[in-house]
Design an enzyme around this catalytic site. Structure first.
Site, PDB file in Angstrom:
ATOM      1  N   ASP A  52       1.423   5.260  15.307  1.00  0.00           N
ATOM      2  CA  ASP A  52       1.217   5.620  13.469  1.00  0.00           C
ATOM      3  C   ASP A  52       1.007   4.038  13.631  1.00  0.00           C
ATOM      4  OD1 ASP A  52       1.889   5.316  10.767  1.00  0.00           O
ATOM      5  OD2 ASP A  52       3.715   5.953  10.603  1.00  0.00           O
ATOM      6  N   VAL A  53       0.031   4.218  13.162  1.00  0.00           N
ATOM      7  CA  VAL A  53      -0.598   2.455  12.380  1.00  0.00           C
ATOM      8  C   VAL A  53       0.354   1.536  12.182  1.00  0.00           C
ATOM      9  CG1 VAL A  53      -2.823   2.724  14.043  1.00  0.00           C
ATOM     10  CG2 VAL A  53      -2.410   3.242  11.186  1.00  0.00           C
ATOM     11  N   ASN A  98      -9.114   1.685  14.514  1.00  0.00           N
ATOM     12  CA  ASN A  98     -10.012   2.433  13.857  1.00  0.00           C
ATOM     13  C   ASN A  98      -9.559   3.630  13.277  1.00  0.00           C
ATOM     14  OD1 ASN A  98     -12.501   4.807  14.192  1.00  0.00           O
ATOM     15  ND2 ASN A  98     -10.902   6.045  14.523  1.00  0.00           N
ATOM     16  N   TYR A 156      -9.305   4.215  -0.463  1.00  0.00           N
ATOM     17  CA  TYR A 156     -10.104   4.048   0.716  1.00  0.00           C
ATOM     18  C   TYR A 156     -10.979   3.044   0.466  1.00  0.00           C
ATOM     19  CZ  TYR A 156     -13.716   5.179   4.267  1.00  0.00           C
ATOM     20  OH  TYR A 156     -14.633   5.627   5.857  1.00  0.00           O
ATOM     21  N   LYS A 199     -11.025  -0.901   3.357  1.00  0.00           N
ATOM     22  CA  LYS A 199     -12.405  -0.970   3.932  1.00  0.00           C
ATOM     23  C   LYS A 199     -12.741  -2.310   3.721  1.00  0.00           C
ATOM     24  CE  LYS A 199     -11.794   2.706   6.499  1.00  0.00           C
ATOM     25  NZ  LYS A 199     -11.932   2.344   8.058  1.00  0.00           N
TER      26      LYS A 199
END
Length: 256
Positions: free
Chosen positions: A65-66, A92, A162, A166
């Site tokens: 779990d990042v 990623n 999102y 990013k």
């Protein structure tokens, strides 16, 4: 065998782009840590670990779990104990909610930023901690490749969280590259355009596909292998005197 005997963690490696990167790394001789919440591909098909091992490659699956420091710490610790070093990490893993500002709840914002921004922060931080303890090879102690997005530079239609996450990845890449270059840490990013990963739902909505095709000069949309090839280059010794870059893999989208 450009990555022969190198150890690489690839987050989100069970599916899509992460799966393609893991397979490509294994083809080039890397020991691959397939790190994800589950080993089941979202788009279906064979598991990443099974494909690597059936082809004679070296890989292990680690549940990750990042968004959890303890989980990231454990994954790096496992990699080092299993293979002796951490040469490469590919951050990623990412999620989105496909909602504009007024429709995005605080919970959704926190969840997306926890994976897309904090997850990359944790991955980079823990990797740099480990890489600084390792001897340099041709001046390099380790390589980080972050997966950003074209939407880290331009609007992500109706997906505020999102795009913001990013954009944070693009910034972190440059910051880390500059701060740790003197220590032999290489940090770059790859920014995919529209990539057909096999996912269903919004990813293949006809309007979205038509928009992407109209914006992309190249006569097809992207494939996970397109991204994997670029990541391989940045993870290899062939990428010399390159750090802090955000390489577009978008068929000319940003040039259009």
């Amino acid at each position: 065998m450009r990555l022969k005997d190198r150890t690489a963690i690839v987050t989100g490696a069970a599916s899509g782009i992460g799966k393609a990167i893991a397979l490509r790394f294994a083809e080039e001789g890397a020991h691959v840590i397939v790190a994800d919440l589950t080993d089941m591909p979202r788009e279906g098909g064979d598991k990443t670990l099974d494909l690597i091992r059936s082809a004679g490659g070296s890989a292990e699956f680690v549940e990750l779990d990042v968004a959890s420091w303890d989980s990231v710490d454990a994954a790096v610790g496992f990699s080092v104990s299993r293979y002796g070093a951490l040469d490469i990490i590919v951050n990623n893993a990412a999620i989105g909610v496909s909602k504009a500002l007024l429709e995005t709840s605080e919970e959704e914002w926190d969840r997306v930023m926890g994976v897309n921004a904090k997850g990359v922060f944790f991955g980079c931080k823990r990797a740099v901690q480990q890489m600084l303890t390792q001897p340099a090879r041709d001046g390099v102690r380790g390589r980080i490749v972050n997966i950003s997005s074209q939407h880290g530079m331009i609007r992500s239609p109706h997906d505020l969280a999102y795009g913001t996450g990013k954009a944070a990845v693009v910034y972190m890449t440059r910051q880390i590259a500059g701060d740790y270059a003197k220590d032999g840490i290489v940090c770059n990013a790859v920014a995919p355009g529209k990539i057909l990963t096999g996912k269903t739902g919004p990813a293949i909505d006809p309007d979205i596909l038509a928009y992407s095709e109209a914006r992309t000069p190249w006569p097809r949309l992207g494939l996970p292998s397109d991204v994997a090839n670029a990541v391989l280059f940045l993870a290899s010794d062939e990428a010399t005197y390159i750090t802090g870059e955000n390489l577009m893999i978008d068929g000319g989208w940003m040039a259009n």
